[in-house]
Design an enzyme around this catalytic site. Structure first.
Site, PDB file in Angstrom:
ATOM      1  N   PRO A   1      55.839 -24.035  -7.726  1.00 51.13           N
ATOM      2  CA  PRO A   1      56.703 -24.230  -8.900  1.00 51.13           C
ATOM      3  C   PRO A   1      56.086 -23.818 -10.235  1.00 51.13           C
ATOM      4  CG  PRO A   1      55.817 -26.326  -8.151  1.00 51.13           C
ATOM      5  CD  PRO A   1      55.347 -25.307  -7.168  1.00 51.13           C
TER       6      PRO A   1
ATOM      7  N   ASP B   1      58.470 -11.874  -9.158  1.00 54.27           N
ATOM      8  CA  ASP B   1      59.712 -12.091  -9.884  1.00 54.27           C
ATOM      9  C   ASP B   1      59.447 -12.881 -11.162  1.00 54.27           C
ATOM     10  OD1 ASP B   1      60.983 -14.242  -7.271  1.00 54.27           O
ATOM     11  OD2 ASP B   1      59.726 -14.787  -8.975  1.00 54.27           O
TER      12      ASP B   1
ATOM     13  N   LYS C   1      63.719 -11.471 -12.104  1.00 53.41           N
ATOM     14  CA  LYS C   1      65.074 -11.823 -11.695  1.00 53.41           C
ATOM     15  C   LYS C   1      65.415 -13.196 -12.247  1.00 53.41           C
ATOM     16  CE  LYS C   1      65.398 -11.196  -7.421  1.00 53.41           C
ATOM     17  NZ  LYS C   1      65.505 -11.711  -6.083  1.00 53.41           N
TER      18      LYS C   1
ATOM     19  N   GLY D   1      58.606 -17.290  -6.697  1.00 53.85           N
ATOM     20  CA  GLY D   1      58.526 -18.687  -7.141  1.00 53.85           C
ATOM     21  C   GLY D   1      58.832 -19.631  -5.989  1.00 53.85           C
ATOM     22  N   GLY D   2      58.166 -20.776  -5.982  1.00 47.65           N
ATOM     23  CA  GLY D   2      58.445 -21.782  -4.958  1.00 47.65           C
ATOM     24  C   GLY D   2      58.084 -21.290  -3.578  1.00 47.65           C
ATOM     25  N   ASP D   3      59.017 -21.408  -2.656  1.00 44.90           N
ATOM     26  CA  ASP D   3      58.839 -20.920  -1.292  1.00 44.90           C
ATOM     27  C   ASP D   3      59.701 -19.671  -1.107  1.00 44.90           C
ATOM     28  OD1 ASP D   3      57.980 -21.771   1.677  1.00 44.90           O
ATOM     29  OD2 ASP D   3      59.988 -20.889   1.704  1.00 44.90           O
TER      30      ASP D   3
ATOM     31  N   THR E   1      58.096 -25.525  -2.494  1.00 41.01           N
ATOM     32  CA  THR E   1      59.400 -25.263  -3.098  1.00 41.01           C
ATOM     33  C   THR E   1      59.594 -26.210  -4.292  1.00 41.01           C
ATOM     34  OG1 THR E   1      61.732 -24.891  -2.635  1.00 41.01           O
ATOM     35  CG2 THR E   1      60.743 -26.825  -1.603  1.00 41.01           C
TER      36      THR E   1
ATOM     37  N   MET F   1      69.409 -23.999  -9.242  1.00 43.91           N
ATOM     38  CA  MET F   1      70.264 -23.059  -9.993  1.00 43.91           C
ATOM     39  C   MET F   1      71.560 -23.717 -10.455  1.00 43.91           C
ATOM     40  SD  MET F   1      69.751 -19.723  -7.539  1.00 43.91           S
ATOM     41  CE  MET F   1      69.803 -20.623  -5.996  1.00 43.91           C
TER      42      MET F   1
HETATM   43  N1  SAH Z   1      62.266 -20.015  -4.058  1.00 45.24           N
HETATM   44  C1  SAH Z   1      62.364 -20.969  -5.152  1.00 45.24           C
HETATM   45  C2  SAH Z   1      63.775 -21.128  -5.654  1.00 45.24           C
HETATM   46  C3  SAH Z   1      64.340 -19.900  -6.325  1.00 45.24           C
HETATM   47  S1  SAH Z   1      65.944 -20.178  -6.952  1.00 45.24           S
HETATM   48  C4  SAH Z   1      61.783 -22.298  -4.690  1.00 45.24           C
HETATM   49  O1  SAH Z   1      61.500 -22.477  -3.511  1.00 45.24           O
HETATM   50  O2  SAH Z   1      61.623 -23.184  -5.532  1.00 45.24           O
HETATM   51  C5  SAH Z   1      65.585 -20.527  -8.651  1.00 45.24           C
HETATM   52  C6  SAH Z   1      65.809 -21.988  -8.947  1.00 45.24           C
HETATM   53  O3  SAH Z   1      64.712 -22.755  -8.498  1.00 45.24           O
HETATM   54  C7  SAH Z   1      65.920 -22.307 -10.420  1.00 45.24           C
HETATM   55  O4  SAH Z   1      67.220 -22.060 -10.901  1.00 45.24           O
HETATM   56  C8  SAH Z   1      65.597 -23.792 -10.425  1.00 45.24           C
HETATM   57  O5  SAH Z   1      66.712 -24.554 -10.013  1.00 45.24           O
HETATM   58  C9  SAH Z   1      64.551 -23.884  -9.332  1.00 45.24           C
HETATM   59  N2  SAH Z   1      63.177 -23.870  -9.877  1.00 45.24           N
HETATM   60  C10 SAH Z   1      62.226 -22.967  -9.651  1.00 45.24           C
HETATM   61  N3  SAH Z   1      61.070 -23.297 -10.272  1.00 45.24           N
HETATM   62  C11 SAH Z   1      61.316 -24.477 -10.910  1.00 45.24           C
HETATM   63  C12 SAH Z   1      60.543 -25.359 -11.718  1.00 45.24           C
HETATM   64  N4  SAH Z   1      59.261 -25.088 -12.007  1.00 45.24           N
HETATM   65  N5  SAH Z   1      61.140 -26.458 -12.192  1.00 45.24           N
HETATM   66  C13 SAH Z   1      62.417 -26.772 -11.901  1.00 45.24           C
HETATM   67  N6  SAH Z   1      63.189 -25.971 -11.146  1.00 45.24           N
HETATM   68  C14 SAH Z   1      62.649 -24.849 -10.643  1.00 45.24           C
END
Ligand code: SAH
Length: 252
Positions: A14, A37, A59, A90-92, A120, A171
């Site tokens: 995150p 991204d 993106k 970002g995230g997973d 994630t 999102m």
């Molecule tokens: N693959 C990512 C998600 C991508 S979709 C994952 O696993 O987290 C993008 C959405 O992820 C954003 O609109 C938001 O809702 C969330 N997001 C990603 N990073 C975040 C963060 N640091 N804090 C809060 N929401 C986050």
């Protein structure tokens, strides 16, 4: 003949670089080419080697610098030219990350793919805001949904929120009013507690709380911006003191 490179789909977590996996950090340090991204924190990109080529395909909801098929084509082209590619997301990579589409494109072109999971944002936000996603007294089901998708109104979320359940919406900032309306129309109590976690696991994190009925106003008056998650369910109201303290630290 050129030896085909591997595409590594790597989760960046995150935001906080400490939340990278050891494998992700190692791949970043070794990579010659990193395609990332817009959600990836600069502190994470700083872990790349000085000689690495960094390509942003930034993106976000409003800005689409590279359409998905061009990202896929870029990964395939570089790998077929013999380069190992780290595709940092970002995230997973496999949670609302289109990692599945990129892996399919690579496999279709005969390019080997490895996937490195990341934290994630739902898990990052839960930990940072100290909101248990499950709790023996409050929730034994947790669901992740996309709040911005084709035909939001037609998505069947029935049964995903309510007593004993936690719903995490990715999102969902822009569509918060439609989300609240949809859930209330599905029969959810307007009083169910909600938390919004903006910039989870980053220095500017904010944790905001309210009821489902108040969600649109909360997002509007507090000027919540992406990236943020909306968490709906009783778990968000369990540790008020800890949450209030975190919110205070984020906004002294
Ligand atoms: N693959 C990512 C998600 C991508 S979709 C994952 O696993 O987290 C993008 C959405 O992820 C954003 O609109 C938001 O809702 C969330 N997001 C990603 N990073 C975040 C963060 N640091 N804090 C809060 N929401 C986050």
């Amino acid at each position: 003949m050129v030896k085909v490179g591997t595409v590594y789909l790597v989760g960046a977590g995150p935001g906080d670089p400490d939340l990278l996996t050891v494998r992700a950090a190692r791949l970043l340090a070794e990579a010659g080419l990193i395609v990332h991204d817009g959600l990836v924190d600069p502190a994470i990109l700083a872990l790349a080697s000085a000689s690495a080529e960094l390509v942003s395909v930034a993106k976000s909801r409003a800005r689409h610098t590279l359409p998905q098929h061009e990202i896929n084509a870029l990964l395939v082209r570089e790998a077929l030219a013999g380069r190992h590619v780290v595709r940092l997301k970002g995230g997973d990579p496999l949670v609302f990350g289109r990692g599945g589409e990129e892996a399919e494109a690579c496999r279709a072109a005969g390019v080997p793919v490895e996937i490195v999971p990341g934290v994630t944002s739902a898990l990052g936000a839960a930990a940072a805001a100290q909101i248990p996603l499950t709790h023996r007294d409050a929730a034994s089901i947790v669901s992740f949904v996309a709040g911005q998708c084709k035909g939001l109104a037609e998505q069947n979320w029935a049964g995903l929120a309510g007593a004993g359940r936690t719903l995490v919406i990715y999102m969902g900032v822009k569509t918060a009013p439609q989300i609240a309306e949809k859930l209330i129309a599905d029969g959810l109590s307007p009083q169910v507690p909600v938390a919004v976690v903006e910039n989870a696991a980053r220095a500017q994190m904010r944790v905001l709380r309210g009821s489902l009925a108040a969600l649109p106003a909360l997002v509007e008056t507090q000027r919540v911006r992406s990236p943020a998650l909306i968490i709906i369910g009783d778990v968000t109201a369990r540790n008020d003191a800890a949450l209030a303290q975190i919110a205070l630290e984020a906004h002294p």
